[in-house]
Design a protein around this motif. Sequence first.
Motif, PDB file in Angstrom:
ATOM      1  N   SER A   1      32.588   4.467  11.305  1.00 32.06           N
ATOM      2  CA  SER A   1      32.431   3.330  10.397  1.00 32.06           C
ATOM      3  C   SER A   1      31.416   3.660   9.319  1.00 32.06           C
ATOM      4  CB  SER A   1      31.967   2.078  11.168  1.00 32.06           C
ATOM      5  OG  SER A   1      32.820   1.798  12.246  1.00 32.06           O
ATOM      6  N   PRO A   2      31.597   3.084   8.123  1.00 25.33           N
ATOM      7  CA  PRO A   2      30.608   3.296   7.058  1.00 25.33           C
ATOM      8  C   PRO A   2      29.387   2.394   7.244  1.00 25.33           C
ATOM      9  CG  PRO A   2      32.383   1.901   6.272  1.00 25.33           C
ATOM     10  CD  PRO A   2      32.756   2.295   7.669  1.00 25.33           C
ATOM     11  N   GLY A   3      28.275   2.797   6.632  1.00 25.60           N
ATOM     12  CA  GLY A   3      27.073   1.975   6.660  1.00 25.60           C
ATOM     13  C   GLY A   3      26.120   2.351   7.777  1.00 25.60           C
ATOM     14  N   ARG A   4      25.061   1.574   7.853  1.00 27.88           N
ATOM     15  CA  ARG A   4      24.067   1.807   8.895  1.00 27.88           C
ATOM     16  C   ARG A   4      24.468   1.049  10.156  1.00 27.88           C
ATOM     17  NH1 ARG A   4      19.971   4.407   6.550  1.00 27.88           N
ATOM     18  NH2 ARG A   4      19.733   4.206   4.284  1.00 27.88           N
ATOM     19  N   PRO A   5      24.133   1.573  11.317  1.00 25.85           N
ATOM     20  CA  PRO A   5      24.565   0.926  12.565  1.00 25.85           C
ATOM     21  C   PRO A   5      23.930  -0.449  12.750  1.00 25.85           C
ATOM     22  CG  PRO A   5      23.032   2.723  13.007  1.00 25.85           C
ATOM     23  CD  PRO A   5      23.386   2.813  11.564  1.00 25.85           C
ATOM     24  N   PRO A   6      24.748  -1.476  13.038  1.00 26.52           N
ATOM     25  CA  PRO A   6      24.209  -2.814  13.324  1.00 26.52           C
ATOM     26  C   PRO A   6      23.709  -2.874  14.765  1.00 26.52           C
ATOM     27  CG  PRO A   6      26.608  -2.850  13.425  1.00 26.52           C
ATOM     28  CD  PRO A   6      26.218  -1.450  13.068  1.00 26.52           C
ATOM     29  N   LEU A   7      22.511  -2.412  14.987  1.00 28.84           N
ATOM     30  CA  LEU A   7      22.021  -2.228  16.344  1.00 28.84           C
ATOM     31  C   LEU A   7      21.897  -3.535  17.115  1.00 28.84           C
ATOM     32  CD1 LEU A   7      19.301   0.545  15.800  1.00 28.84           C
ATOM     33  CD2 LEU A   7      21.705   0.788  16.437  1.00 28.84           C
ATOM     34  N   GLU A   8      21.574  -4.620  16.422  1.00 31.86           N
ATOM     35  CA  GLU A   8      21.452  -5.911  17.114  1.00 31.86           C
ATOM     36  C   GLU A   8      22.788  -6.319  17.731  1.00 31.86           C
ATOM     37  OE1 GLU A   8      20.473  -5.266  14.076  1.00 31.86           O
ATOM     38  OE2 GLU A   8      18.300  -5.632  13.997  1.00 31.86           O
ATOM     39  N   ARG A   9      23.870  -6.195  16.948  1.00 33.75           N
ATOM     40  CA  ARG A   9      25.192  -6.560  17.460  1.00 33.75           C
ATOM     41  C   ARG A   9      25.649  -5.598  18.546  1.00 33.75           C
ATOM     42  NH1 ARG A   9      30.121  -4.816  16.150  1.00 33.75           N
ATOM     43  NH2 ARG A   9      29.433  -3.763  14.245  1.00 33.75           N
ATOM     44  N   LEU A  10      25.381  -4.322  18.349  1.00 31.44           N
ATOM     45  CA  LEU A  10      25.793  -3.330  19.337  1.00 31.44           C
ATOM     46  C   LEU A  10      25.058  -3.530  20.660  1.00 31.44           C
ATOM     47  CD1 LEU A  10      25.870  -0.155  17.046  1.00 31.44           C
ATOM     48  CD2 LEU A  10      27.843  -1.345  18.029  1.00 31.44           C
ATOM     49  N   LEU A  11      23.766  -3.846  20.591  1.00 31.14           N
ATOM     50  CA  LEU A  11      23.004  -4.081  21.816  1.00 31.14           C
ATOM     51  C   LEU A  11      23.531  -5.307  22.554  1.00 31.14           C
ATOM     52  CD1 LEU A  11      20.697  -3.479  23.726  1.00 31.14           C
ATOM     53  CD2 LEU A  11      19.154  -4.709  22.184  1.00 31.14           C
ATOM     54  N   GLN A  12      23.881  -6.337  21.813  1.00 31.77           N
ATOM     55  CA  GLN A  12      24.428  -7.533  22.446  1.00 31.77           C
ATOM     56  C   GLN A  12      25.732  -7.204  23.176  1.00 31.77           C
ATOM     57  OE1 GLN A  12      24.507 -11.005  19.975  1.00 31.77           O
ATOM     58  NE2 GLN A  12      26.068 -12.032  21.199  1.00 31.77           N
ATOM     59  N   GLY A  13      26.552  -6.351  22.549  1.00 31.91           N
ATOM     60  CA  GLY A  13      27.795  -5.940  23.183  1.00 31.91           C
ATOM     61  C   GLY A  13      27.560  -5.136  24.449  1.00 31.91           C
ATOM     62  N   VAL A  14      26.566  -4.265  24.431  1.00 30.52           N
ATOM     63  CA  VAL A  14      26.245  -3.461  25.618  1.00 30.52           C
ATOM     64  C   VAL A  14      25.769  -4.357  26.755  1.00 30.52           C
ATOM     65  CG1 VAL A  14      24.658  -1.731  26.547  1.00 30.52           C
ATOM     66  CG2 VAL A  14      25.734  -1.365  24.328  1.00 30.52           C
ATOM     67  N   VAL A  15      24.911  -5.316  26.444  1.00 34.63           N
ATOM     68  CA  VAL A  15      24.393  -6.223  27.468  1.00 34.63           C
ATOM     69  C   VAL A  15      25.521  -7.066  28.054  1.00 34.63           C
ATOM     70  CG1 VAL A  15      22.904  -8.220  27.865  1.00 34.63           C
ATOM     71  CG2 VAL A  15      22.057  -6.268  26.556  1.00 34.63           C
ATOM     72  N   ASP A  16      26.381  -7.611  27.191  1.00 40.15           N
ATOM     73  CA  ASP A  16      27.490  -8.441  27.669  1.00 40.15           C
ATOM     74  C   ASP A  16      28.437  -7.636  28.554  1.00 40.15           C
ATOM     75  OD1 ASP A  16      26.448 -10.560  26.280  1.00 40.15           O
ATOM     76  OD2 ASP A  16      27.807 -10.377  24.569  1.00 40.15           O
ATOM     77  N   ARG A  17      28.774  -6.434  28.106  1.00 40.33           N
ATOM     78  CA  ARG A  17      29.693  -5.605  28.885  1.00 40.33           C
ATOM     79  C   ARG A  17      29.063  -5.165  30.199  1.00 40.33           C
ATOM     80  NH1 ARG A  17      34.534  -4.820  30.665  1.00 40.33           N
ATOM     81  NH2 ARG A  17      35.188  -2.635  30.843  1.00 40.33           N
ATOM     82  N   THR A  18      27.773  -4.869  30.202  1.00 34.91           N
ATOM     83  CA  THR A  18      27.078  -4.494  31.437  1.00 34.91           C
ATOM     84  C   THR A  18      27.099  -5.640  32.437  1.00 34.91           C
ATOM     85  OG1 THR A  18      25.620  -2.963  30.249  1.00 34.91           O
ATOM     86  CG2 THR A  18      24.882  -3.728  32.400  1.00 34.91           C
ATOM     87  N   SER A  19      26.806  -6.842  31.974  1.00 34.01           N
ATOM     88  CA  SER A  19      26.833  -8.020  32.853  1.00 34.01           C
ATOM     89  C   SER A  19      28.230  -8.235  33.415  1.00 34.01           C
ATOM     90  CB  SER A  19      26.369  -9.259  32.082  1.00 34.01           C
ATOM     91  OG  SER A  19      25.043  -9.102  31.619  1.00 34.01           O
ATOM     92  N   GLU A  20      29.243  -8.036  32.562  1.00 29.19           N
ATOM     93  CA  GLU A  20      30.632  -8.196  32.971  1.00 29.19           C
ATOM     94  C   GLU A  20      30.989  -7.239  34.101  1.00 29.19           C
ATOM     95  OE1 GLU A  20      34.293  -7.771  30.307  1.00 29.19           O
ATOM     96  OE2 GLU A  20      32.985  -9.127  29.188  1.00 29.19           O
TER      97      GLU A  20
END
Length: 598
Positions: free
Chosen positions: A526-545
């Motif tokens: 993907s272009p641009g700088r990594p949206p770390l806040e959104r990515l971290l939220q996804g990691v936490v949600d998937r880990t809990s799942e």
Amino acid sequence: MSSPPQGHPAESHNPTDSLVLHVDVLLLSVLGVFTLFALPRAVVRFMRLSEWHKGLLFYSTSTQRSATSSGAGSPEDGKSEKSNVSVRAMDANPSTLNTGEPSTGELPRHMSSWSSAFPGLSWLLSMQIRPGYSIGRLLLIYAYIGVVLYAGLFHSNPFTNAGRAGLVTVSQVPLVIALGTKNNIIGALVGQGYERLNYLHRAVGRIVILAINTHAIGLLYEFVSTGRWSVVVTVPHLTWGLVALICMDVLFLFSISTFREMFYHVFYVTHVVAAVLMMAAACMHHPKARPYVLAAVGIYGLDRILRIVKTRVATASLRAIPELGMVRVDIPHINSGWLAGQHLRLKVLSLGMGILGWTEPHPFTIASVCEGPNGDGLVLMCKKAGDWTGKLYSLAQRGKDGEAATGRSVTVLIDGPYGGPGNTVITSFSGVMLVAGGSGITYALSTVEELLQMRAVGSSRARMVELVWSVRNPSSLVPMVPLFSRLLEYARASGVSLQISVYYTRAQADDLMQSLQVLPPGLDLSPGRPPLERLLQGVVDRTSELCTESQQSPSGVLVGACGPAALTEHAGEAVRTFDRQKFKAVGGVELQEENFSW
């Protein structure tokens, strides 16, 4: 610190000695408190016998080649000529890999960090005031400055009692030396690598420089005002004091960041020579300096002995990777003894590195996993970013006859391993997000490999792993696609949800982007700088799942960041501002930073 017969003012030595001693005891007590804070994780880590021989010494051990059910370890597809990068297949039982549960082994016990236990306080202390300095670090530095100022100025005038500042100076020399050693005693006690305590070494060093110059100014003021300047160069112990002063000022001037970055080799040599000469001169200057100097010599000598013990001479293969502007260094005969995220100091013993280049040690993060069954051994990825690494890249491109070649064998001297996660057991976390910038991918690669390897043998809790790589040009992804594909394939076989997200900041030609449109599942560009806040939220949600599906309690998410300061600070901000409710539900979110400011 000199005696009254040599022109120094008479002073009551006992109160000064006692005050400095009490200050030293106070500083040791503070170190003891931090050691107690680090003790729970140290106990949990070293309860596992496998941790006793990792992260200390490089050595060789026999490994058994094995392949997963996906064939990730086969010679044909296990290496790519284009990328010159390989990944080791993990020794696992194929019949159990696809179940999503660990096959054998003992799951590591997880010990929550203090930052997870007190997220509000951690949020405040970890706020960055300036690059490399958080509120917590600044509070520690200012508290130390306050203690030293108290020791130097309480009921004392530096112009009439210059000896006080001199005694304070030598009393802090052991601390400066201890914080500056690679085999850091203080770091071992608090569970941190030497590179993470370097900011304290610099801060304490500057205070010591201030103290010794205050001592010298006080004496010079007295001698000049009474017309006795000549005694400085005629009385031996005063002359030795002048030598110690000059050495300390040389240490300061040559360690200024601009000079250090431009002329590191000069900085290193002057640092060692001036420090040794300063300690010898301090002993000759006054008897009261000798106990402190002897303690510093003992600490420095122990470090040098350990560095000799940890040094290995080996034959390495150099291979240039033009697409990444890197040199891959393979040392197959050393395959054990380190932890993911650790680094070493490398010397290339070849005249091709220049007149002095072969004598220069440079730090590099280890890019391979320990005890890889495919026998790749120790692997480094050295980015061409300066004069020394430029020579290394040119050397890798030359064959023995001086013509272009695919690789070259050289003799190397390696010193390590150092740094790394300390007492933090990465495999004890349920989820991991690794953020890498440019050549920081070496840290992420070794960590991902270790997580997958340990998960395959049932020694890792990690169920969700996200690798975020920020690069300037998308062309950097081209040579890494085979490696990423094999990591994704093995992750699926071992029951780990792995996602690799690559972000680029510079646009490229359409033909290159078209060639990168077809990527394996789990690998995104993907272009641009990594949206770390959104990515971290996804990691936490998937880990809990995933933990809910397996009826397991989540043991937290680790965010590891390696790269430029701006990127690691962005990762820290993402952790600090993360939703507190989800933070607690997943068992805490912890940050580990590795930056390029060694």
